[in-house]
Scaffold this active site. Structure first.
Site, PDB file in Angstrom:
ATOM      1  N   HIS A   1       1.631   1.086   6.081  1.00 51.72           N
ATOM      2  CA  HIS A   1       2.295   1.959   7.130  1.00 51.72           C
ATOM      3  C   HIS A   1       3.404   1.327   7.633  1.00 51.72           C
ATOM      4  O   HIS A   1       4.399   2.150   7.868  1.00 51.72           O
ATOM      5  CB  HIS A   1       1.110   2.183   8.308  1.00 51.72           C
ATOM      6  CG  HIS A   1       1.763   3.173   9.246  1.00 51.72           C
ATOM      7  ND1 HIS A   1       1.617   4.519   9.022  1.00 51.72           N
ATOM      8  CD2 HIS A   1       2.309   3.036  10.301  1.00 51.72           C
ATOM      9  CE1 HIS A   1       2.107   5.281  10.134  1.00 51.72           C
ATOM     10  NE2 HIS A   1       2.532   4.296  11.003  1.00 51.72           N
TER      11      HIS A   1
ATOM     12  N   HIS B   1      -5.708   3.373  -1.487  1.00 52.01           N
ATOM     13  CA  HIS B   1      -6.943   3.641  -0.920  1.00 52.01           C
ATOM     14  C   HIS B   1      -7.070   5.287  -1.023  1.00 52.01           C
ATOM     15  O   HIS B   1      -7.090   6.091  -0.067  1.00 52.01           O
ATOM     16  CB  HIS B   1      -7.005   3.085   0.628  1.00 52.01           C
ATOM     17  CG  HIS B   1      -8.427   3.309   1.191  1.00 52.01           C
ATOM     18  ND1 HIS B   1      -8.660   2.196   2.312  1.00 52.01           N
ATOM     19  CD2 HIS B   1      -9.194   4.255   0.971  1.00 52.01           C
ATOM     20  CE1 HIS B   1      -9.717   2.772   2.784  1.00 52.01           C
ATOM     21  NE2 HIS B   1     -10.293   3.541   1.996  1.00 52.01           N
TER      22      HIS B   1
ATOM     23  N   HIS C   1      -3.901  -4.431   7.863  1.00 46.16           N
ATOM     24  CA  HIS C   1      -4.041  -3.501   8.844  1.00 46.16           C
ATOM     25  C   HIS C   1      -3.123  -4.083  10.143  1.00 46.16           C
ATOM     26  O   HIS C   1      -3.308  -4.827  10.767  1.00 46.16           O
ATOM     27  CB  HIS C   1      -5.504  -3.314   9.408  1.00 46.16           C
ATOM     28  CG  HIS C   1      -5.738  -1.807  10.130  1.00 46.16           C
ATOM     29  ND1 HIS C   1      -6.419  -0.888   9.090  1.00 46.16           N
ATOM     30  CD2 HIS C   1      -5.169  -1.274  11.108  1.00 46.16           C
ATOM     31  CE1 HIS C   1      -6.262   0.362   9.734  1.00 46.16           C
ATOM     32  NE2 HIS C   1      -5.544   0.011  11.212  1.00 46.16           N
TER      33      HIS C   1
ATOM     34  N   ASN D   1       0.771  -1.153   0.066  1.00 45.20           N
ATOM     35  CA  ASN D   1       0.068  -0.120  -0.024  1.00 45.20           C
ATOM     36  C   ASN D   1       0.811   1.316  -0.120  1.00 45.20           C
ATOM     37  O   ASN D   1       1.945   1.417   0.967  1.00 45.20           O
ATOM     38  CB  ASN D   1      -0.831  -0.206   1.245  1.00 45.20           C
ATOM     39  CG  ASN D   1      -2.028   1.095   1.014  1.00 45.20           C
ATOM     40  OD1 ASN D   1      -1.590   2.312   0.778  1.00 45.20           O
ATOM     41  ND2 ASN D   1      -3.250   0.768   1.606  1.00 45.20           N
TER      42      ASN D   1
ATOM     43  N   ARG E   1      -9.162   8.563  -0.975  1.00 44.82           N
ATOM     44  CA  ARG E   1     -10.480   9.104  -0.211  1.00 44.82           C
ATOM     45  C   ARG E   1     -10.840  10.421  -0.956  1.00 44.82           C
ATOM     46  O   ARG E   1     -10.348  11.045  -1.659  1.00 44.82           O
ATOM     47  CB  ARG E   1      -9.902   9.446   1.256  1.00 44.82           C
ATOM     48  CG  ARG E   1      -9.747   7.823   2.093  1.00 44.82           C
ATOM     49  CD  ARG E   1      -9.356   8.194   3.559  1.00 44.82           C
ATOM     50  NE  ARG E   1      -9.448   6.954   4.332  1.00 44.82           N
ATOM     51  CZ  ARG E   1      -8.597   5.912   4.409  1.00 44.82           C
ATOM     52  NH1 ARG E   1      -7.497   6.343   3.837  1.00 44.82           N
ATOM     53  NH2 ARG E   1      -9.009   5.025   5.367  1.00 44.82           N
TER      54      ARG E   1
ATOM     55  N   GLU F   1      -8.668   0.195  -2.739  1.00 47.75           N
ATOM     56  CA  GLU F   1      -9.491   0.095  -1.562  1.00 47.75           C
ATOM     57  C   GLU F   1     -10.418   1.300  -1.542  1.00 47.75           C
ATOM     58  O   GLU F   1      -9.810   2.407  -2.013  1.00 47.75           O
ATOM     59  CB  GLU F   1      -8.833   0.121  -0.367  1.00 47.75           C
ATOM     60  CG  GLU F   1      -7.987  -1.454  -0.138  1.00 47.75           C
ATOM     61  CD  GLU F   1      -6.986  -1.311   1.242  1.00 47.75           C
ATOM     62  OE1 GLU F   1      -6.530  -2.603   1.379  1.00 47.75           O
ATOM     63  OE2 GLU F   1      -7.004  -0.342   1.825  1.00 47.75           O
TER      64      GLU F   1
ATOM     65  N   THR G   1      -8.367   6.352   9.080  1.00 46.54           N
ATOM     66  CA  THR G   1      -7.646   5.060   8.735  1.00 46.54           C
ATOM     67  C   THR G   1      -9.011   3.908   9.050  1.00 46.54           C
ATOM     68  O   THR G   1      -9.852   4.159   9.782  1.00 46.54           O
ATOM     69  CB  THR G   1      -6.741   4.589   9.400  1.00 46.54           C
ATOM     70  OG1 THR G   1      -6.120   3.300   8.674  1.00 46.54           O
ATOM     71  CG2 THR G   1      -6.939   4.318  10.553  1.00 46.54           C
TER      72      THR G   1
END
Length: 238
Positions: A215, A43, A191, A7, A45, A70, A101
């Site tokens: 992360h 991801h 995650h 990611n 947003r 995602e 998150t």
């Protein structure tokens, strides 16, 4: 073998903090693949605070492994983006607007009809669908009747409980994965997975198809370098 999808949201966050194009998100994605990553995850947003919608179009042009997008499918802008880009996989996450998150999976029973409808939209476009779920057997059983191809197990609880009691931390994931596998669902996870807890997780979830890690991997790369870090994560999955 479990695939590693990197990611790269945090790379976009760093770039956006100063403007310009340093670090170069597209080059980082290419390098992740060159260094052994078997997928790229983003991801986006609605506020585009890290991954920008235009990034997604540019990434589609260069990703040669597997592209996973995602996001919150309750945002029509996200749905339109995915249908236009047509990644190999879309992962549906029940985010609230402005959420920092992802922090929970779908209630697959309460949202059963909605999930059936939105999953069909993506599958009809030839896109594999995964939905974010907590390690709860009832939620996995609910997922199995939505039409989704895979589930992504939300692993924050495992990561947080690992140091204190890894056997207890992994137990609900083993059961959820067993039910998912028996139902014919593919299994992804993500995650807070990291170099400390990833190997044990993968060893105990034998049907694990893919992990998406951002992360922790990008943070580790600050110390170990990106190429070395990706190889370190791959070794945890071997």
């Amino acid at each position: 073998m479990t695939r590693l999808s990197v990611n790269i949201n945090k790379i976009a966050t760093l770039r956006n903090s100063r403007g310009g194009n340093n670090p170069d998100l597209i080059q980082v994605a290419k390098d992740c693949e060159r260094f052994g990553a078997q997928g790229i995850t983003v991801h986006p947003r609605p506020d585009e605070r890290h991954i920008r919608y235009n990034d997604v179009y540019e990434l589609k042009k260069i990703v040669t492994t597997e592209f996973n997008i995602e996001g919150n499918c309750q945002e029509q802008k996200f749905v339109d983006l995915v249908l236009a880009v047509k990644p190999e996989q879309v992962t549906l996450v029940p985010d609230a607007l402005g959420q920092i998150t992802s922090n929970h999976g779908w209630d697959t029973m309460a949202n059963q009809q909605y999930l059936k409808e939105i999953i069909a939209v993506f599958k009809n476009a030839g896109i594999r669908v995964s939905i974010f779920v907590d390690p709860v057997v009832e939620m996995v059983k609910g997922a199995a009747t939505t039409g989704t191809d895979r589930i992504e197990l939300y692993t924050e609880a495992y990561a947080h409980g690992y140091a204190a009691n890894k056997e207890a931390a992994i137990a609900p994931y083993k059961e959820a994965a067993r039910v998912a596998h028996e139902a014919g669902l593919g299994i992804n996870a993500g995650h807070d997975l990291d170099l400390e807890n990833l190997k044990y997780f993968a060893q105990n979830i034998p049907a694990l198809d893919e992990v998406s890690i951002g992360h922790a991997l990008i943070s580790d790369a600050l110390y170990y370098g990106l190429e070395n870090t990706i190889q370190m994560y791959l070794r945890q999955l071997s």
